[in-house]
Motif scaffolding. Sequence first.
Motif, PDB file in Angstrom:
ATOM      1  N   PHE A 102       0.862  -1.186   0.000  1.00  0.00           N
ATOM      2  CA  PHE A 102       0.000   0.000   0.000  1.00  0.00           C
ATOM      3  C   PHE A 102       0.898   1.235   0.000  1.00  0.00           C
ATOM      4  O   PHE A 102       0.757   2.143   0.818  1.00  0.00           O
ATOM      5  N   LYS A 144       3.165   4.072  -2.745  1.00  0.00           N
ATOM      6  CA  LYS A 144       2.787   5.175  -3.643  1.00  0.00           C
ATOM      7  C   LYS A 144       1.927   4.682  -4.805  1.00  0.00           C
ATOM      8  O   LYS A 144       0.915   5.299  -5.154  1.00  0.00           O
ATOM      9  N   VAL A 145       2.325   3.560  -5.396  1.00  0.00           N
ATOM     10  CA  VAL A 145       1.590   3.047  -6.566  1.00  0.00           C
ATOM     11  C   VAL A 145       0.192   2.586  -6.150  1.00  0.00           C
ATOM     12  O   VAL A 145      -0.809   2.929  -6.785  1.00  0.00           O
ATOM     13  N   LYS A 155       5.104  -3.354   7.073  1.00  0.00           N
ATOM     14  CA  LYS A 155       5.138  -2.806   8.443  1.00  0.00           C
ATOM     15  C   LYS A 155       3.843  -2.093   8.825  1.00  0.00           C
ATOM     16  O   LYS A 155       3.686  -1.695   9.967  1.00  0.00           O
ATOM     17  N   HIS A 156       2.962  -1.871   7.842  1.00  0.00           N
ATOM     18  CA  HIS A 156       1.740  -1.102   8.118  1.00  0.00           C
ATOM     19  C   HIS A 156       0.522  -1.993   8.377  1.00  0.00           C
ATOM     20  O   HIS A 156      -0.606  -1.524   8.301  1.00  0.00           O
ATOM     21  N   SER A 199       4.136  -4.892  -4.036  1.00  0.00           N
ATOM     22  CA  SER A 199       5.136  -4.780  -2.976  1.00  0.00           C
ATOM     23  C   SER A 199       6.478  -4.392  -3.579  1.00  0.00           C
ATOM     24  O   SER A 199       6.617  -4.222  -4.788  1.00  0.00           O
ATOM     25  N   THR A 245       2.799  -4.691 -10.655  1.00  0.00           N
ATOM     26  CA  THR A 245       3.765  -3.699 -11.176  1.00  0.00           C
ATOM     27  C   THR A 245       5.167  -4.072 -10.715  1.00  0.00           C
ATOM     28  O   THR A 245       6.102  -3.298 -10.914  1.00  0.00           O
ATOM     29  N   GLY A 295       8.961  10.095  -6.083  1.00  0.00           N
ATOM     30  CA  GLY A 295       8.520   8.708  -5.902  1.00  0.00           C
ATOM     31  C   GLY A 295       8.841   7.847  -7.104  1.00  0.00           C
ATOM     32  O   GLY A 295       8.243   6.782  -7.298  1.00  0.00           O
ATOM     33  N   GLU A 349      13.573   3.828  -7.133  1.00  0.00           N
ATOM     34  CA  GLU A 349      13.256   2.670  -6.302  1.00  0.00           C
ATOM     35  C   GLU A 349      13.606   2.994  -4.845  1.00  0.00           C
ATOM     36  O   GLU A 349      14.451   3.859  -4.579  1.00  0.00           O
TER      37      GLU A 349
HETATM   38  N1  LIG Z   1       6.933   4.158  -8.048  1.00  0.00           N
HETATM   39  C1  LIG Z   1       6.864   3.979  -9.368  1.00  0.00           C
HETATM   40  O1  LIG Z   1       6.774   4.940 -10.129  1.00  0.00           O
HETATM   41  C2  LIG Z   1       6.848   2.584  -9.957  1.00  0.00           C
HETATM   42  C3  LIG Z   1       6.781   2.425 -11.340  1.00  0.00           C
HETATM   43  C4  LIG Z   1       6.716   1.137 -11.885  1.00  0.00           C
HETATM   44  C5  LIG Z   1       6.757   0.047 -11.041  1.00  0.00           C
HETATM   45  N2  LIG Z   1       6.873   0.226  -9.690  1.00  0.00           N
HETATM   46  C6  LIG Z   1       6.909  -0.956  -8.831  1.00  0.00           C
HETATM   47  O2  LIG Z   1       5.702  -1.007  -8.074  1.00  0.00           O
HETATM   48  C7  LIG Z   1       5.946  -1.580  -6.777  1.00  0.00           C
HETATM   49  C8  LIG Z   1       5.472  -0.601  -5.703  1.00  0.00           C
HETATM   50  O3  LIG Z   1       6.178   0.617  -5.824  1.00  0.00           O
HETATM   51  P1  LIG Z   1       5.903   1.831  -4.821  1.00  0.00           P
HETATM   52  O4  LIG Z   1       6.585   3.005  -5.416  1.00  0.00           O
HETATM   53  O5  LIG Z   1       4.450   1.893  -4.473  1.00  0.00           O
HETATM   54  O6  LIG Z   1       6.721   1.333  -3.523  1.00  0.00           O
HETATM   55  P2  LIG Z   1       6.556   1.864  -2.024  1.00  0.00           P
HETATM   56  O7  LIG Z   1       5.908   3.189  -1.978  1.00  0.00           O
HETATM   57  O8  LIG Z   1       7.912   1.706  -1.401  1.00  0.00           O
HETATM   58  O9  LIG Z   1       5.541   0.801  -1.363  1.00  0.00           O
HETATM   59  C9  LIG Z   1       5.848  -0.549  -1.286  1.00  0.00           C
HETATM   60  C10 LIG Z   1       4.753  -1.248  -0.498  1.00  0.00           C
HETATM   61  O10 LIG Z   1       5.077  -2.651  -0.464  1.00  0.00           O
HETATM   62  C11 LIG Z   1       4.933  -3.106   0.877  1.00  0.00           C
HETATM   63  N3  LIG Z   1       5.816  -4.252   1.105  1.00  0.00           N
HETATM   64  C12 LIG Z   1       7.166  -4.278   1.101  1.00  0.00           C
HETATM   65  N4  LIG Z   1       7.589  -5.522   1.350  1.00  0.00           N
HETATM   66  C13 LIG Z   1       6.487  -6.284   1.505  1.00  0.00           C
HETATM   67  C14 LIG Z   1       6.258  -7.653   1.817  1.00  0.00           C
HETATM   68  N5  LIG Z   1       7.279  -8.478   1.993  1.00  0.00           N
HETATM   69  N6  LIG Z   1       4.991  -8.087   1.904  1.00  0.00           N
HETATM   70  C15 LIG Z   1       3.940  -7.243   1.725  1.00  0.00           C
HETATM   71  N7  LIG Z   1       4.086  -5.942   1.448  1.00  0.00           N
HETATM   72  C16 LIG Z   1       5.351  -5.478   1.353  1.00  0.00           C
HETATM   73  C17 LIG Z   1       5.329  -1.928   1.738  1.00  0.00           C
HETATM   74  O11 LIG Z   1       4.818  -2.150   3.033  1.00  0.00           O
HETATM   75  P3  LIG Z   1       5.011  -1.054   4.207  1.00  0.00           P
HETATM   76  O12 LIG Z   1       4.066   0.043   3.830  1.00  0.00           O
HETATM   77  O13 LIG Z   1       4.594  -1.737   5.434  1.00  0.00           O
HETATM   78  O14 LIG Z   1       6.447  -0.657   4.167  1.00  0.00           O
HETATM   79  C18 LIG Z   1       4.644  -0.787   0.958  1.00  0.00           C
HETATM   80  O15 LIG Z   1       3.302  -0.686   1.319  1.00  0.00           O
HETATM   81  C19 LIG Z   1       7.459  -1.867  -6.722  1.00  0.00           C
HETATM   82  O16 LIG Z   1       7.680  -3.212  -7.049  1.00  0.00           O
HETATM   83  C20 LIG Z   1       8.038  -0.962  -7.797  1.00  0.00           C
HETATM   84  O17 LIG Z   1       9.242  -1.481  -8.344  1.00  0.00           O
HETATM   85  C21 LIG Z   1       6.900   1.470  -9.138  1.00  0.00           C
END
Ligand SMILES: NC(=O)c1ccc[n+]([C@@H]2O[C@H](COP(=O)([O-])OP(=O)(O)OC[C@H]3O[C@@H](n4cnc5c(N)ncnc54)[C@H](OP(=O)(O)O)[C@@H]3O)[C@@H](O)[C@H]2O)c1
Length: 343
Positions: free
Chosen positions: A15, A17-18, A50-51, A103, A129, A212, A215
């Motif tokens: 949960f 940014k995406v 962690k949330h 995640s 994603t 955001g 990575e």
């Molecule tokens: N940001 C972008 O623009 C973008 C673009 C394309 C693809 N992506 C991909 O999309 C995914 C999410 O990106 P994001 O930017 O939203 O990342 P983010 O903001 O860092 O959020 C990651 C989420 O994953 C949760 N998480 C981490 N480890 C986990 C586990 N073992 N089990 C369950 N949940 C877990 C985290 O939990 P906590 O909240 O408890 O820490 C957090 O809610 C990533 O794989 C990223 O590579 C991102």
Amino acid sequence: MEQELKQANFAFIGFGKVARAFARLLINRRKWFIRKYGVEWNITGIATNKHGISIDPRGLPIEKILRSWKAHSSLNNFHNGPACDSHADFIRQCGADVLFEMSLLDLSGEPAASHIHEALRAGLHVITTNKGPVATHFRRLSRLARQRDVKFLYEGVVMDGAPVFNLFRNTLPSTHIRSLRGILNSTTNYILTQMEQGASFETALEYTRKKGIAEADPRLDLEGWDSAAKLSILIQALMGGSVKPDEIERHGISEDIGRKVRAAVRRDRRLRRVARAYRQGGRVIGKVELQELEIFDPLASIRGLSNILVLNTDTMQELAIIENNPSVEQTAFALFSDLVSLM
Ligand SMILES: NC(=O)c1ccc[n+]([C@@H]2O[C@H](COP(=O)([O-])OP(=O)(O)OC[C@H]3O[C@@H](n4cnc5c(N)ncnc54)[C@H](OP(=O)(O)O)[C@@H]3O)[C@@H](O)[C@H]2O)c1
């Protein structure tokens, strides 16, 4: 007579940014789903690291969760369902038709690959994603989805919401991809093109963090792992190859890259990190390389956070897809377009 609405239940893993941008998009299109497909959706579960975790079979109050979300929020307060000891438990009990795996990227693909495996095995469609599990477990997960007669969709793993896999699947029938090349990592491209204008490495990297886009561990961007994972997926999904990210030759960038950036500009060329794949003797080879490009090369004109993918095909010859300055909203749209393809 009023048409009876169909119910669709969604679960999220992650949960961040995406996921939050996707939830906002879903809310924004709630009436559109009803009008267009007669479908009313609920998010019946969200699991994080962690949330906390929460399940509610009648639907979580997603607008309230989003409104009150802060760095230290806990989802446990919204839990109104069976107890879950693990994410596997969550997947089995969340009552969803579709699992959205969002995640964190880990190049081993775990634990996301296990989440996806568990969900497909339980008969849920999976949309992700997360490049890690798609790059490292592509064949195994795709096969399982076919066996279970559900969909495993991943449009957002390369160039966010810009159509790459859906474009190939739906609009390029009987097309063979001979080779491909592109700029696939926004963080690195932003740094290289900002440095052309005199910005420092650290300032440019900081901007991508704030947006955001970088990575959570920016070494994945800088060392070329993110590009290698995307290239590995393109090779497996579009070219029938079987190259894993760690089999791809990579050039990283670090603070001392400024010298090379400026030297290229002096020669009226541009330094870009290019991901490319080509066929050689029945195999597909992938490379992520720093290249000095002629100024008229379409890849040289890609600036800032923008990405490009050029497919060399036997039907359309060269076909280019460009995504201009994406943000998380475009990644959220990738999840949305995959979801709509299930309707
Ligand atoms: N940001 C972008 O623009 C973008 C673009 C394309 C693809 N992506 C991909 O999309 C995914 C999410 O990106 P994001 O930017 O939203 O990342 P983010 O903001 O860092 O959020 C990651 C989420 O994953 C949760 N998480 C981490 N480890 C986990 C586990 N073992 N089990 C369950 N949940 C877990 C985290 O939990 P906590 O909240 O408890 O820490 C957090 O809610 C990533 O794989 C990223 O590579 C991102």
